[in-house]
Design a protein around this motif. Structure first.
Motif, PDB file in Angstrom:
ATOM      1  N   ASP A  23     -31.272 -44.511  20.748  1.00 27.79           N
ATOM      2  CA  ASP A  23     -30.269 -44.692  19.573  1.00 27.79           C
ATOM      3  C   ASP A  23     -28.875 -43.946  19.365  1.00 27.79           C
ATOM      4  O   ASP A  23     -27.968 -44.546  18.650  1.00 27.79           O
ATOM      5  N   ALA A  24     -29.024 -42.693  20.025  1.00 28.88           N
ATOM      6  CA  ALA A  24     -27.760 -41.810  19.987  1.00 28.88           C
ATOM      7  C   ALA A  24     -27.294 -41.624  21.188  1.00 28.88           C
ATOM      8  O   ALA A  24     -26.469 -40.594  21.446  1.00 28.88           O
ATOM      9  N   ALA A  27     -27.605 -37.979  22.304  1.00 28.30           N
ATOM     10  CA  ALA A  27     -26.773 -36.935  22.253  1.00 28.30           C
ATOM     11  C   ALA A  27     -27.658 -35.794  21.917  1.00 28.30           C
ATOM     12  O   ALA A  27     -28.698 -35.948  21.566  1.00 28.30           O
ATOM     13  N   LYS A  59     -27.383 -46.312  30.584  1.00 27.21           N
ATOM     14  CA  LYS A  59     -26.295 -46.362  29.672  1.00 27.21           C
ATOM     15  C   LYS A  59     -25.677 -45.101  29.463  1.00 27.21           C
ATOM     16  O   LYS A  59     -24.422 -44.643  29.405  1.00 27.21           O
ATOM     17  N   ALA A  63     -24.135 -38.776  25.807  1.00 24.80           N
ATOM     18  CA  ALA A  63     -22.801 -38.780  25.247  1.00 24.80           C
ATOM     19  C   ALA A  63     -22.273 -37.640  24.382  1.00 24.80           C
ATOM     20  O   ALA A  63     -21.427 -37.782  23.507  1.00 24.80           O
ATOM     21  N   ALA A  65     -22.821 -33.638  22.562  1.00 27.24           N
ATOM     22  CA  ALA A  65     -23.424 -32.763  21.468  1.00 27.24           C
ATOM     23  C   ALA A  65     -23.502 -33.892  20.351  1.00 27.24           C
ATOM     24  O   ALA A  65     -22.655 -34.572  20.167  1.00 27.24           O
ATOM     25  N   ASP A  66     -24.421 -33.956  19.499  1.00 27.61           N
ATOM     26  CA  ASP A  66     -24.770 -34.705  18.514  1.00 27.61           C
ATOM     27  C   ASP A  66     -23.876 -34.601  17.144  1.00 27.61           C
ATOM     28  O   ASP A  66     -23.792 -33.427  16.800  1.00 27.61           O
ATOM     29  N   MET A  78     -22.217 -21.780  12.307  1.00 27.01           N
ATOM     30  CA  MET A  78     -22.227 -21.860  13.909  1.00 27.01           C
ATOM     31  C   MET A  78     -22.444 -20.308  14.434  1.00 27.01           C
ATOM     32  O   MET A  78     -23.050 -20.243  15.468  1.00 27.01           O
ATOM     33  N   PHE A  83     -24.919 -21.410  17.900  1.00 26.50           N
ATOM     34  CA  PHE A  83     -25.214 -22.797  17.854  1.00 26.50           C
ATOM     35  C   PHE A  83     -25.180 -23.318  19.593  1.00 26.50           C
ATOM     36  O   PHE A  83     -24.396 -22.891  20.161  1.00 26.50           O
ATOM     37  N   PHE A  84     -26.287 -23.611  19.987  1.00 30.03           N
ATOM     38  CA  PHE A  84     -26.647 -23.931  21.280  1.00 30.03           C
ATOM     39  C   PHE A  84     -26.502 -22.839  22.595  1.00 30.03           C
ATOM     40  O   PHE A  84     -26.765 -23.043  23.545  1.00 30.03           O
ATOM     41  N   LEU A 107     -20.716 -37.062  28.809  1.00 28.63           N
ATOM     42  CA  LEU A 107     -19.514 -36.758  28.070  1.00 28.63           C
ATOM     43  C   LEU A 107     -19.856 -35.652  27.330  1.00 28.63           C
ATOM     44  O   LEU A 107     -20.944 -35.189  26.717  1.00 28.63           O
ATOM     45  N   GLY A 109     -20.906 -32.151  25.883  1.00 27.10           N
ATOM     46  CA  GLY A 109     -22.202 -31.430  26.163  1.00 27.10           C
ATOM     47  C   GLY A 109     -23.012 -32.196  27.400  1.00 27.10           C
ATOM     48  O   GLY A 109     -23.694 -31.453  28.002  1.00 27.10           O
ATOM     49  N   PRO A 131     -14.187 -35.081  26.230  1.00 26.85           N
ATOM     50  CA  PRO A 131     -13.353 -35.414  25.138  1.00 26.85           C
ATOM     51  C   PRO A 131     -13.182 -34.857  23.834  1.00 26.85           C
ATOM     52  O   PRO A 131     -12.878 -35.363  22.764  1.00 26.85           O
ATOM     53  N   GLY A 140     -18.213 -26.601  24.372  1.00 25.72           N
ATOM     54  CA  GLY A 140     -18.975 -25.194  23.818  1.00 25.72           C
ATOM     55  C   GLY A 140     -20.022 -24.773  24.553  1.00 25.72           C
ATOM     56  O   GLY A 140     -20.529 -23.739  24.133  1.00 25.72           O
ATOM     57  N   ILE A 141     -20.347 -25.560  25.692  1.00 25.29           N
ATOM     58  CA  ILE A 141     -21.498 -25.217  26.529  1.00 25.29           C
ATOM     59  C   ILE A 141     -21.121 -25.103  27.838  1.00 25.29           C
ATOM     60  O   ILE A 141     -21.821 -25.725  28.690  1.00 25.29           O
TER      61      ILE A 141
HETATM   62  N1  CO8 Z   1     -23.388 -37.850  18.680  1.00 22.36           N
HETATM   63  C1  CO8 Z   1     -23.781 -38.609  17.803  1.00 22.36           C
HETATM   64  N2  CO8 Z   1     -24.081 -39.660  18.034  1.00 22.36           N
HETATM   65  C2  CO8 Z   1     -23.550 -40.220  19.045  1.00 22.36           C
HETATM   66  C3  CO8 Z   1     -22.920 -39.553  19.949  1.00 22.36           C
HETATM   67  C4  CO8 Z   1     -22.643 -38.078  19.890  1.00 22.36           C
HETATM   68  N3  CO8 Z   1     -21.890 -37.608  20.723  1.00 22.36           N
HETATM   69  N4  CO8 Z   1     -22.338 -40.715  20.801  1.00 22.36           N
HETATM   70  C5  CO8 Z   1     -22.742 -41.645  20.624  1.00 22.36           C
HETATM   71  N5  CO8 Z   1     -23.584 -41.761  19.516  1.00 22.36           N
HETATM   72  C6  CO8 Z   1     -24.147 -42.888  18.616  1.00 22.36           C
HETATM   73  C7  CO8 Z   1     -23.094 -43.615  17.834  1.00 22.36           C
HETATM   74  O1  CO8 Z   1     -22.718 -43.060  16.630  1.00 22.36           O
HETATM   75  C8  CO8 Z   1     -23.937 -44.816  17.691  1.00 22.36           C
HETATM   76  O2  CO8 Z   1     -24.833 -44.828  16.708  1.00 22.36           O
HETATM   77  P1  CO8 Z   1     -24.977 -45.969  15.494  1.00 22.36           P
HETATM   78  O3  CO8 Z   1     -25.267 -47.065  16.386  1.00 22.36           O
HETATM   79  O4  CO8 Z   1     -25.848 -45.281  14.583  1.00 22.36           O
HETATM   80  O5  CO8 Z   1     -23.435 -46.003  14.893  1.00 22.36           O
HETATM   81  C9  CO8 Z   1     -24.730 -45.091  18.958  1.00 22.36           C
HETATM   82  O6  CO8 Z   1     -24.675 -43.738  19.750  1.00 22.36           O
HETATM   83  C10 CO8 Z   1     -24.019 -45.726  20.074  1.00 22.36           C
HETATM   84  O7  CO8 Z   1     -22.839 -45.514  20.158  1.00 22.36           O
HETATM   85  P2  CO8 Z   1     -21.534 -46.590  19.972  1.00 22.36           P
HETATM   86  O8  CO8 Z   1     -21.728 -47.602  18.954  1.00 22.36           O
HETATM   87  O9  CO8 Z   1     -20.197 -45.680  19.820  1.00 22.36           O
HETATM   88  O10 CO8 Z   1     -21.484 -47.100  21.806  1.00 22.36           O
HETATM   89  P3  CO8 Z   1     -20.211 -47.489  22.729  1.00 22.36           P
HETATM   90  O11 CO8 Z   1     -20.911 -47.980  23.685  1.00 22.36           O
HETATM   91  O12 CO8 Z   1     -19.286 -48.297  21.673  1.00 22.36           O
HETATM   92  O13 CO8 Z   1     -19.522 -46.179  22.996  1.00 22.36           O
HETATM   93  C11 CO8 Z   1     -19.120 -43.911  23.723  1.00 22.36           C
HETATM   94  C12 CO8 Z   1     -20.172 -45.324  23.767  1.00 22.36           C
HETATM   95  C13 CO8 Z   1     -17.812 -44.026  24.482  1.00 22.36           C
HETATM   96  C14 CO8 Z   1     -19.925 -42.928  24.676  1.00 22.36           C
HETATM   97  C15 CO8 Z   1     -18.989 -43.495  22.323  1.00 22.36           C
HETATM   98  O14 CO8 Z   1     -20.355 -43.409  21.546  1.00 22.36           O
HETATM   99  C16 CO8 Z   1     -18.474 -42.129  22.116  1.00 22.36           C
HETATM  100  O15 CO8 Z   1     -17.283 -42.046  22.291  1.00 22.36           O
HETATM  101  N6  CO8 Z   1     -19.307 -41.087  21.768  1.00 22.36           N
HETATM  102  C17 CO8 Z   1     -18.900 -39.588  21.618  1.00 22.36           C
HETATM  103  C18 CO8 Z   1     -18.671 -39.138  22.691  1.00 22.36           C
HETATM  104  C19 CO8 Z   1     -18.276 -37.612  22.379  1.00 22.36           C
HETATM  105  O16 CO8 Z   1     -16.915 -37.232  21.772  1.00 22.36           O
HETATM  106  N7  CO8 Z   1     -18.805 -36.482  22.947  1.00 22.36           N
HETATM  107  C20 CO8 Z   1     -18.642 -35.147  22.774  1.00 22.36           C
HETATM  108  C21 CO8 Z   1     -19.114 -34.813  21.471  1.00 22.36           C
HETATM  109  S1  CO8 Z   1     -18.770 -33.112  21.205  1.00 22.36           S
HETATM  110  C22 CO8 Z   1     -19.657 -31.928  22.348  1.00 22.36           C
HETATM  111  O17 CO8 Z   1     -20.282 -32.695  23.045  1.00 22.36           O
HETATM  112  C23 CO8 Z   1     -19.328 -30.639  22.152  1.00 22.36           C
HETATM  113  C24 CO8 Z   1     -20.305 -29.851  23.331  1.00 22.36           C
HETATM  114  C25 CO8 Z   1     -20.560 -28.396  22.990  1.00 22.36           C
HETATM  115  C26 CO8 Z   1     -21.365 -28.215  21.666  1.00 22.36           C
HETATM  116  C27 CO8 Z   1     -21.903 -26.842  21.753  1.00 22.36           C
HETATM  117  C28 CO8 Z   1     -21.678 -26.207  20.455  1.00 22.36           C
HETATM  118  C29 CO8 Z   1     -21.603 -24.551  20.577  1.00 22.36           C
END
Ligand code: CO8
Length: 258
Positions: A23-24, A27, A59, A63, A65-66, A78, A83-84, A107, A109, A131, A140-141
């Motif tokens: 569902d996420a 993430a 798929k 995607a 970190a949450d 943090m 964190f992590f 993407l 993390g 991104p 961050g990781i």
């Molecule tokens: N976190 C939480 N939920 C997520 C994430 C995420 N990263 N990515 C997707 N989801 C969830 C969406 O919120 C959605 O949930 P809901 O149906 O409840 O609204 C579900 O997954 C499906 O996602 P989409 O509807 O957005 O699906 P699409 O096919 O339209 O898009 C994408 C897919 C392009 C992947 C889009 O979901 C997206 O851009 N996601 C975020 C990508 C992103 O920005 N990733 C970076 C996150 S930050 C990070 O990773 C930092 C790492 C270091 C952390 C360490 C800390 C020290």
């Protein structure tokens, strides 16, 4: 052990670990990364496992970190939770070879997790990206460090500063992944590679991993010295005698990890 965010299957000395938060888009939250650290430790300690594959769904590998878990946190929270940090250490402490089998999104993390593995095999629908800048943060990781070592400064800067995604062909061209396969063949190809590794001496495979990883941590001179010393040291093992005897006797080696 039962996990809520992972599915683990062990067959033919290969542990296949599937990230399972559909569902996420898989993430990475604290629970998933905690369970992944536990699963990797269990695989490392399990003599029925000689190689590990981490994968997600068609798929999404993961995607990122949450964002829901992180969005309201403060710097102080943090910092105190590191964190992590510990979760990341648990993953990179794995001594047996780990392959990332990436389909769909890897993407933030998710890309960083794939890069923590020993090599990446990806499907033709894979999309890699860092991104975080779009969220007002930075990787961050390990992303700024590992991606730069994989693909060089120019492409790494491009990815981190624009937040654009890299497709499978570009990832292969840039050295981020070792092979690209059709999405339906990803798991068969990755588990076949893992089974190939599992046929070797596990002891030797673990030492090979240490030596290649050393190239990230030290100077060329020290790395080459380290390699030579472990090359010499492997002559104390039964597996070296078996491997070389088997070659000379024109038969398959029977390694015993000794
Ligand atoms: N976190 C939480 N939920 C997520 C994430 C995420 N990263 N990515 C997707 N989801 C969830 C969406 O919120 C959605 O949930 P809901 O149906 O409840 O609204 C579900 O997954 C499906 O996602 P989409 O509807 O957005 O699906 P699409 O096919 O339209 O898009 C994408 C897919 C392009 C992947 C889009 O979901 C997206 O851009 N996601 C975020 C990508 C992103 O920005 N990733 C970076 C996150 S930050 C990070 O990773 C930092 C790492 C270091 C952390 C360490 C800390 C020290």
């Amino acid at each position: 052990m039962a996990y809520q965010t992972l599915i683990v299957e062990i067959e033919d000395y290969v542990a296949l670990i599937r990230l399972n938060r559909p569902d996420a888009l898989n993430a990475l939250n604290s629970q998933l990364l905690g369970e992944l650290g536990d699963a990797l430790k269990a695989a490392d300690e399990n003599e029925k496992v000689r190689c590990i594959v981490i994968t997600g769904s068609e798929k999404a590998f993961a995607a990122g970190a949450d964002i829901k878990e992180m969005s309201e946190k403060t710097f102080v929270e943090m910092f105190w939770s590191d964190f992590f940090g510990q979760e990341q250490d648990a993953i990179t402490r794995t001594r047996k070879p780990v392959i990332a089998a990436v389909a769909g999104y890897a993407l933030g993390g998710g890309c960083e997790l794939a890069m923590m593995c020993d090599f990446i095999i990806c499907a033709d629908n894979a999309k890699f990206g860092q991104p975080e800048i779009n969220l007002g943060v930075v990787a961050g990781i390990g992303g700024t460090q590992r991606l730069t070592r994989f693909v060089g400064k120019s492409k790494s800067m491009d990815m981190h500063l624009t937040g654009r995604f890299m497709d499978a062909a570009e990832a292969e061209r840039s050295g981020l992944v070792s092979r690209v396969v059709p999405v339906a063949k990803l798991i068969p190809e990755a588990t076949a590679a893992a089974r190939k590794i599992a046929e070797k001496s596990s002891l030797t495979a673990m030492v090979v991993k240490e030596a290649v990883n050393r190239s990230y941590e030290t100077t060329l001179r020290e790395g080459i010295l380290f390699e030579r010393r472990i090359f010499h040291a492997l002559f104390s093992t039964e597996d070296q005698k078996e491997g070389m005897s088997a070659f000379l006797e024109k038969r398959e080696p029977q390694f015993r990890d000794k």
